[in-house]
Design an enzyme around this catalytic site. Structure first.
Site, short mmCIF file in Angstrom:
data_model
loop_
_atom_site.label_atom_id
_atom_site.label_comp_id
_atom_site.label_asym_id
_atom_site.label_seq_id
_atom_site.Cartn_x
_atom_site.Cartn_y
_atom_site.Cartn_z
N LYS A 180 0.83 -1.21 0.00
CA LYS A 180 0.00 0.00 0.00
C LYS A 180 0.87 1.26 0.00
O LYS A 180 0.62 2.20 -0.76
CB LYS A 180 -0.91 0.00 1.23
CG LYS A 180 -1.83 1.21 1.31
CD LYS A 180 -2.41 1.39 2.69
CE LYS A 180 -1.37 1.93 3.62
NZ LYS A 180 -1.88 2.41 4.90
N ASP A 195 -6.03 1.34 1.08
CA ASP A 195 -6.02 1.66 2.50
C ASP A 195 -7.36 1.28 3.13
O ASP A 195 -8.28 0.83 2.45
CB ASP A 195 -5.65 3.13 2.74
CG ASP A 195 -6.74 4.10 2.31
OD1 ASP A 195 -7.85 3.65 1.98
OD2 ASP A 195 -6.49 5.31 2.31
#
Length: 207
Positions: free
Chosen positions: A129, A147
């Site tokens: 991420k 996220d």
């Protein structure tokens, strides 16, 4: 997916100028930023993991190029002052990542999938991420930032059954591909699409 696309269509017109403006800033950083500028952005992405974008922005404003040159204990103290949850550990990550100075411009300009994998393997405090976040914030459009806000939206709309507890490469790419299809249906790249999702959730376009 249809319900999510309807929600996004409702905010498209008001969000679009903000999204385009923000993405121009990202591209400018990737094209014109120095190695130090890019390192500061990488450090921002290290800080936002298990914290917040708002906190990361605050730290970036306070510390600036200190990410590049401050001694470890001074950097940890600065992070303590801005309220980071893990000041010592994040300072250690950032100091160790200084070995990447001189490589970042090439990563931003290279194949985004290879660059992301390099960062995951070689940068401290950077997972799938965070690597996607850094590359998107330097103007790369092809990667999704999975996220917790995005994952909650995906779960709510039945795109995923559960929110992953952690990421393997295979799992990240699998969920990213699901989001890529939604982005395509909306007519945007994954990197820009993320900003529309943020606007939908937060009513603003952060980085």
């Amino acid at each position: 997916m249809e319900e999510l696309l309807k929600e996004l269509e409702r905010i498209r017109e008001e969000a679009k100028p903000l999204v385009e403006q923000r993405f121009e800033e990202f591209k400018r950083l990737g094209e014109e930023g120095t190695e130090e500028d890019l390192f500061c952005e990488l450090s921002f992405c290290v800080l936002t993991a298990n914290w917040s974008a708002e906190g990361g922005i605050r730290a970036q404003k306070e510390i600036g190029k200190g990410f590049v040159h401050l001694p470890l204990e001074e950097l940890a103290e600065k992070l303590r002052e801005v309220g980071h949850r893990y000041p010592q550990k994040r300072a250690e990550f950032i100091v160790e990542n200084r070995k990447l100075l001189g490589k970042l411009k090439n990563l931003v300009k290279g194949d985004p999938f290879q660059s992301r994998e390099f960062l995951v393997r070689n940068a401290k405090g950077i997972g799938w991420k965070e690597a996607s976040h850094f590359l998107r914030n330097t103007g790369v459009e092809d990667l999704a930032i999975l996220d917790k806000h995005v994952l909650r939206l995906m779960k709510r709309h039945g795109l995923i059954q559960e929110i992953p507890k952690g990421w393997s490469k295979k799992r990240y790419l699998y969920v990213e591909e699901i989001l890529r299809k939604v982005a395509e249906a909306f007519g945007e790249s994954p990197g820009k699409f993320d900003l529309y999702l943020w606007y939908l959730v937060k009513g603003k376009v952060d980085k």
